[in-house]
Design a protein around this motif. Sequence first.
Motif, PDB file in Angstrom:
ATOM      1  N   LYS A  88      47.724   2.589   5.086  1.00  0.00           N
ATOM      2  CA  LYS A  88      47.822   4.392   4.578  1.00  0.00           C
ATOM      3  C   LYS A  88      49.274   5.042   4.824  1.00  0.00           C
ATOM      4  O   LYS A  88      49.436   4.524   6.497  1.00  0.00           O
ATOM      5  N   GLU A  89      49.923   5.431   4.735  1.00  0.00           N
ATOM      6  CA  GLU A  89      51.626   6.151   4.862  1.00  0.00           C
ATOM      7  C   GLU A  89      50.393   7.213   5.729  1.00  0.00           C
ATOM      8  O   GLU A  89      49.658   7.813   4.901  1.00  0.00           O
ATOM      9  N   VAL A  90      51.558   8.178   6.209  1.00  0.00           N
ATOM     10  CA  VAL A  90      50.429   9.343   7.064  1.00  0.00           C
ATOM     11  C   VAL A  90      51.769   9.808   7.566  1.00  0.00           C
ATOM     12  O   VAL A  90      52.859   9.795   8.049  1.00  0.00           O
ATOM     13  N   ILE A  91      51.874  10.676   7.154  1.00  0.00           N
ATOM     14  CA  ILE A  91      52.677  12.284   6.433  1.00  0.00           C
ATOM     15  C   ILE A  91      52.150  13.592   7.594  1.00  0.00           C
ATOM     16  O   ILE A  91      51.072  14.083   6.977  1.00  0.00           O
ATOM     17  N   ARG A  94      57.184  11.637   8.138  1.00  0.00           N
ATOM     18  CA  ARG A  94      56.460  10.118   7.900  1.00  0.00           C
ATOM     19  C   ARG A  94      56.298   9.659   9.166  1.00  0.00           C
ATOM     20  O   ARG A  94      57.403   9.492  10.024  1.00  0.00           O
ATOM     21  N   CYS A 130      52.636   4.094   9.068  1.00  0.00           N
ATOM     22  CA  CYS A 130      51.264   3.624   8.781  1.00  0.00           C
ATOM     23  C   CYS A 130      50.428   2.871   9.725  1.00  0.00           C
ATOM     24  O   CYS A 130      50.796   3.460  10.413  1.00  0.00           O
ATOM     25  N   GLU A 142      47.381   7.640  -1.508  1.00  0.00           N
ATOM     26  CA  GLU A 142      48.383   6.322  -0.972  1.00  0.00           C
ATOM     27  C   GLU A 142      48.638   6.624   0.111  1.00  0.00           C
ATOM     28  O   GLU A 142      49.251   5.613   1.609  1.00  0.00           O
ATOM     29  N   THR A 143      48.348   7.645   1.037  1.00  0.00           N
ATOM     30  CA  THR A 143      48.791   8.324   2.255  1.00  0.00           C
ATOM     31  C   THR A 143      47.952   9.082   2.832  1.00  0.00           C
ATOM     32  O   THR A 143      46.645   9.546   2.469  1.00  0.00           O
ATOM     33  N   ILE A 144      48.235   9.601   4.248  1.00  0.00           N
ATOM     34  CA  ILE A 144      46.894  10.313   5.197  1.00  0.00           C
ATOM     35  C   ILE A 144      47.716  11.552   4.954  1.00  0.00           C
ATOM     36  O   ILE A 144      48.954  11.789   6.036  1.00  0.00           O
ATOM     37  N   LEU A 145      47.439  12.711   5.249  1.00  0.00           N
ATOM     38  CA  LEU A 145      48.152  13.620   5.679  1.00  0.00           C
ATOM     39  C   LEU A 145      47.560  14.335   6.542  1.00  0.00           C
ATOM     40  O   LEU A 145      46.440  14.870   6.742  1.00  0.00           O
TER      41      LEU A 145
END
Length: 95
Positions: A11-14, A21, A24, A71-74
Motif C-alpha cells: 500500500k502506498e504511504v502518504i 509520498r 510503499c 489503496e493508501t495509508i495516511l
Amino acid sequence: MLCKITDIHDKEVINICDGNRLGCVDDVEVDTCTAQLCAIVIHGKPKLFGFAGHEEDLVIPWKEIEIIGEETILVNRPVCSPTPRKPRWFDKFTH
C-alpha cells in the motif's frame, strides 16, 4: 475493520503533514509478546542501482498511522526542515 498483514503490503504511504509520498509498505514490525502491530516499514531506496547499498529504512510507528484505506495509508509524520544548501559559485548569476 479487519485486514491481514498481506493486505497492508505494497500500500502506498502518504504523509498528511506535507502531502509527500513516502513509498510503499515493504514490511511490518510485530511485538510477539503482545501480538500487536508496532510499525510499518518502507525499505530505503537503492543507491547506485543497489551496488552502493540502500538508504535507511523508514520505520513508521503505529501511533503515527491515521487511516488505512483501500489503496493508501495516511500517516501524520512531522516534517523535518531541510538542511540549508551551501551556495554554489554560479548562484550569483541566476538571481
